[in-house]
Design a protein around this motif. Structure first.
Motif, PDB file in Angstrom:
ATOM      1  N   ALA A  96      -3.229   6.246  -1.181  1.00 49.40           N
ATOM      2  CA  ALA A  96      -3.472   6.132   0.042  1.00 49.40           C
ATOM      3  C   ALA A  96      -2.701   5.131   0.704  1.00 49.40           C
ATOM      4  N   GLU A 118      -0.736   6.626   4.093  1.00 44.87           N
ATOM      5  CA  GLU A 118      -1.512   6.478   5.472  1.00 44.87           C
ATOM      6  C   GLU A 118      -1.033   5.134   6.059  1.00 44.87           C
ATOM      7  N   VAL A 170      -2.474  -1.015  -3.118  1.00 44.61           N
ATOM      8  CA  VAL A 170      -3.741  -0.844  -3.587  1.00 44.61           C
ATOM      9  C   VAL A 170      -4.550  -1.561  -4.602  1.00 44.61           C
TER      10      VAL A 170
END
Length: 136
Positions: free
Chosen positions: A98, A101, A114
């Motif tokens: 992720a 992004e 993360v």
């Protein structure tokens, strides 16, 4: 009977030696991996201004066993238009994907890792960094 006892002693000695060698081997591997992963977390990631980059599609990779990543970065008009994760040998770090992004949205490598996937996050960022350095 004496021969059987002597044979058992030899077998136990051999098994003991094998177990000791395996313990030392796995300890060495664990220490090696821990050292590399700690260096990864402490390593600096360069801040690269996308406006200084040449348009094009670039591929880069980074690896710190047991984690690796290969990315494709598309630069257009001084912007990071897209990042594709081509390969991610991640162990348990799949949620780190992720982070891509965040990099595209912020146009920066200065994004938070993360939670729970620090090693994978850092490896992905280092792969993107290597790609952006090539795009200069």
């Amino acid at each position: 009977m004496e021969i059987e006892v002597e044979m058992l002693k030899k077998i136990f000695k051999i098994i003991g030696i094998i177990v000791l060698v395996l313990i030392l081997l796995f300890s060495g591997i664990f220490i090696y991996l821990s050292k590399n992963l700690n260096e990864l977390v402490e390593s600096r990631i360069q801040e690269i201004d996308p406006s200084e980059l040449k348009d094009g599609t670039y591929v880069g990779e980074y690896s710190v066993p047991p984690v690796s990543a290969t990315v494709e970065v598309i630069i257009e008009g001084g912007r990071i238009e897209d990042i594709r994760l081509l390969d991610h040998g991640n162990g348990m770090g799949q949620p780190a994907e992720a982070i891509i992004e965040d990099v595209v949205e912020d146009q920066s490598l200065d994004v938070d890792s993360v939670s729970g996937a620090t090693y994978s996050s850092r490896v992905i960022l280092k792969a993107i960094e290597a790609t952006l350095i090539e795009a200069r």
